[in-house]
Structure formats: C-alpha cells, structure tokens
Design a protein around this motif. Sequence first.
Motif, short mmCIF file in Angstrom:
data_model
loop_
_atom_site.label_atom_id
_atom_site.label_comp_id
_atom_site.label_asym_id
_atom_site.label_seq_id
_atom_site.Cartn_x
_atom_site.Cartn_y
_atom_site.Cartn_z
N THR A 1 9.97 -14.06 -1.07
CA THR A 1 9.41 -14.52 -2.35
C THR A 1 8.87 -13.35 -3.19
O THR A 1 8.10 -13.58 -4.12
CB THR A 1 8.28 -15.53 -2.11
OG1 THR A 1 7.28 -14.94 -1.27
CG2 THR A 1 8.80 -16.81 -1.47
N TYR B 1 8.28 -22.57 -4.62
CA TYR B 1 7.78 -21.24 -4.24
C TYR B 1 6.92 -21.33 -2.98
O TYR B 1 7.10 -20.55 -2.03
CB TYR B 1 6.96 -20.68 -5.40
CG TYR B 1 6.34 -19.33 -5.15
CD1 TYR B 1 7.10 -18.17 -5.13
CD2 TYR B 1 4.96 -19.20 -4.96
CE1 TYR B 1 6.53 -16.92 -4.92
CE2 TYR B 1 4.38 -17.97 -4.75
CZ TYR B 1 5.16 -16.84 -4.73
OH TYR B 1 4.58 -15.61 -4.51
N GLU C 1 3.32 -16.69 -11.27
CA GLU C 1 4.01 -15.99 -10.19
C GLU C 1 5.20 -16.81 -9.69
O GLU C 1 6.29 -16.27 -9.43
CB GLU C 1 3.04 -15.70 -9.05
CG GLU C 1 3.63 -14.85 -7.92
CD GLU C 1 2.62 -14.54 -6.84
OE1 GLU C 1 2.96 -13.79 -5.91
OE2 GLU C 1 1.48 -15.05 -6.92
N SER D 1 13.88 -15.36 -11.24
CA SER D 1 14.60 -14.24 -10.61
C SER D 1 15.66 -14.74 -9.64
O SER D 1 16.68 -14.08 -9.42
CB SER D 1 13.61 -13.33 -9.86
OG SER D 1 13.14 -13.95 -8.66
N GLN D 2 15.46 -15.92 -9.07
CA GLN D 2 16.41 -16.49 -8.13
C GLN D 2 17.41 -17.43 -8.81
O GLN D 2 18.18 -18.12 -8.12
CB GLN D 2 15.66 -17.26 -7.02
CG GLN D 2 14.71 -16.40 -6.21
CD GLN D 2 15.41 -15.28 -5.49
OE1 GLN D 2 16.41 -15.49 -4.82
NE2 GLN D 2 14.90 -14.07 -5.64
N SER E 1 10.63 -10.90 -8.65
CA SER E 1 9.85 -11.33 -9.82
C SER E 1 10.59 -10.93 -11.09
O SER E 1 10.95 -9.78 -11.28
CB SER E 1 8.46 -10.68 -9.79
OG SER E 1 7.69 -11.09 -10.89
N TRP F 1 9.30 -15.87 -9.90
CA TRP F 1 10.17 -15.90 -8.72
C TRP F 1 11.35 -16.85 -8.94
O TRP F 1 12.50 -16.51 -8.65
CB TRP F 1 9.38 -16.33 -7.50
CG TRP F 1 10.21 -16.65 -6.30
CD1 TRP F 1 10.77 -15.79 -5.41
CD2 TRP F 1 10.59 -17.97 -5.87
NE1 TRP F 1 11.47 -16.47 -4.45
CE2 TRP F 1 11.39 -17.81 -4.71
CE3 TRP F 1 10.33 -19.25 -6.34
CZ2 TRP F 1 11.92 -18.91 -4.02
CZ3 TRP F 1 10.86 -20.33 -5.66
CH2 TRP F 1 11.65 -20.15 -4.52
#
Length: 478
Positions: A415, A405, A436, A443-444, A418, A440
């Motif tokens: 970035t 990240y 956080e 989500s990716q 979320s 991320w």
Amino acid sequence: MKMKRTLSALLMGSVLFSTLPTAAAAAGDPVVEFEVLGQFAELVVKNLPADTQIHSAQVELTLDGLHYPEEIIPDPNNNYTDDSADPAKEITAATTLSSFQDDTKDKERTTITVYLDSPLRLDRDGILSLGTIKFQSEKTHKFNATGRLTLLDERQHPVPEKDLTVTVRERTADNNDNTGSTGGSSSGGSSHVQREPGSNSSSAPVEPTTYKVSTSKTSNGNVKLSPSNAEKGEKVTVTVTPDDGYELDSITVLDSRGREIELTDEGDGIFTFTMPGSAVTVEAAFKASANASAPAQMPFMDVATSDWYYSAVEYVYQKGMMSGTSSGAFSPNMSINRAMIVSILHRLEGSPAAPASTFPDVTAGQYYTDAVAWAASNGIVSGYSNGQFKPNDIITREQFASILYRYAQYKGYPTAASADLSTFSDASAVSNYATESMRWAVSQNLISGTNRGTLDPAGGAARAQAASILMRFCQSFT
C-alpha cells in the motif's frame, strides 16, 4: 422458486396512519407526503430544487412498531424526459428495512428505506413520486414526523450537497400546497387506534403470538434466519452463504403442514418471506460449483455484452462476490451502500467470525451484522464521528477507497504507492481521512477521474462501478 409478484391494481380500504408532532417546515424546504389507500401508502417528495434533474432518490422513514413493507411499486408516470420509455424497464426500485429497540420509548421501531434509480429524469415541477409501498396487512401505523432524504443527479452527485432531514406529513386538502404545515393526520393530528368492533377501549393490549422459524440440517453451506421467532404477517429474512466450491441448489420454506411458502429472492444470497400463522422450516441444499472451464452464464437481462461494465459484472458474478437484485437483473445503475461493500469483502475473506460490533445502528440478525463486526474488529471500518455505521448510506468514492485501502493493509498487500492528486481540479475536496487512501487507489488504477477531470470523492458508487473496482482490485492483488 416463486419470485416477487407485481400488483396490477391498488386495493382500496382503510388503514390509519398518524405522524408525531413536528416543527413546521420552512417554506421551500423539501417535504415527504404520504397518502393512505388501504394497505398501501403513496409517497411523494415536494419542493425539490427547480433547476436540477433528479435521477436517484433515497428516503428513510421510521415507523413505530413492526410494520414491514412487502414491496415498492414505481409510479408509471415517472421517467418524465422520455414519454416512450417503459417505466418497468427503466426504473430500479427497492425497499430495505431494519428494526431497532428505542430504549427511550420502550418500543420497537422500523426504518424503511425506499430507493429509486433511473437513467432518465424522475422529478417534474419540483415533485418526485416515490411510488407506493405495499404493507403486509392493514394495521395501525405511525410515521415519525421527520425522515432522511438523499437525492442524486445523473452523475451520482448529491443534490443538494448533503442529505436532508425532511418533514413527513399526511397529504390532505389543507396541506396539499402548503409546505408550512406540520405532520399529522387529516383529523387534526390526533393519534388513531384501530380496534375490533365491540372491543373495550380500556382493555389491556393483547401480546402478539409468535411462531418458530427454524432450518433443517444443511451441509456445504450456512443458513441464517432473522428473526428466529416471528408474528404472522412479519417479514423474515434468510441469508444463504455457500462454502467454498459450492453454490445454492434449492431453497424451500414449509409451514407446519408441509405447505410451501412463497419466497422472494432479494439478490446476493438474501431471501425473504411472509410469516404464516404457524412454525416454519427452511430447507436449503447446496451443490458443487461449476468448474472454472465452464463458468455459469450470467442471467442478467440488463447487462449487455456491449456495456463497458460487462466483463466486470461477469467477473464478480462468477467469483460469487456479487449476484443480482433479482433473478434476471443486476441493476448496474443502482447505488451500492456501505453494508453491501463490507459484506462482499467479508464473503471474499471466507466469512470469518468476529466479536459483535458496538455500532448502535447495526442490530443482530441483519445480513450485514457479522460482516460489519469483522470489518470493525480488524480496523477496516470505523464508522462515523457520531458512533454510527449507517449501513444503508450510499457509499462514496472516497469511502470505498478507504475501505479497500484498509482491507489491503489487513491482507498484507503493498500500500506504499501514492499518486499525485493535484492533477484533479477537485483534489482539495478529498477528506483528510481519505487522502492517503485515495492516492493509493488512484495509483493502482482502482479509481480514476471522471470525464470532467475530477475525482468526485463525495459522489456515490453504482453497482457497475463497484464491480469494476472490485475486479481490478482482485486482479491486482489476489
């Protein structure tokens, strides 16, 4: 290039070990015992959790002085759950080491990390044999009386939930079954000093003779040496970094008479050799990489086309991001540590220079020194709350997500995405600092849930998993 040798038998002799005094281990606590056989030391962990199968073990031991191990020989009696298995094929074994100056004691110390990994069970009846460490010579050694123990089950989960500081002691008839004994030698815990016959015990110690380690002029790549001056019998590390578009063609170490010194390929551009009693020169040559239309074939015997991670390993290998742990092995199930991940990203970035880091456990001349300095100076890593980086710690899934990240932020990649972590039953186990980053990463699709529907944030990442995450990251953002 000559590679690692496999020993067929243990040589018997005498070498003197002793441990520093320590408090008695509590009954039932794991302990590490060593038994000396010439220039070898057999290591065993006792008092392990009875109801848990151990599949990976890492032990960090500290010795006073520069006493480098040459190799770790797995115990052929391991892999207890399948008597038909070939231990040489099933167990991944490795040793790493680092030396540091202990200012409080004004002496050099060496940290040895012994790592075992197997798809089959390693422990039996509360005992795990780490195998045998071969040292380069029969010298006087002194183990510290405590070490660090990490155990993982078949899902790469810590057992128990955190690392353990364990007692380290010599195995004797008295303490063979007594977990409450303190560390020490079989002669009552007194320190032993090894002297030449007829020597005067009051004589001042003789300063060791060191020899120069140098490299010939190279082009299209960089060669780093650690240390640049070494004693006879000392381990020297050579780190090779080709320039973009190039790869290593050949590497040779020659002594002052032009005789070739045996090299060990440690993987990922790192080689080691044992210093002879003369100056040496390292000669490396680089060649243009194969073009993209004809990528190099993977040489790994432990990565099959049917394996789920085959394409990921192929990707990182052909991109020069990861290589093998030896000439024919990738070791997909071996856990990957923090130093390795940072080194991969540093290499991906083109190995830029940076001011030295302030981590006390990142010493000059290690293969990861420049990478950690670059990552720290750019906010990609920040270390632990005690100020250390702990390069040899197995990287956890949430640490991996956080480093990627911050690297994405450093590169200017998006970035903001979320994911909702509440769908995972252990979402609350994610550390505050990593929440956080984990949102991320999920989500990716860099990190997904386990087959039990959990994030497993504290679980370790194996090399195959790391290759898969890195491939997805590069394909999404680069």
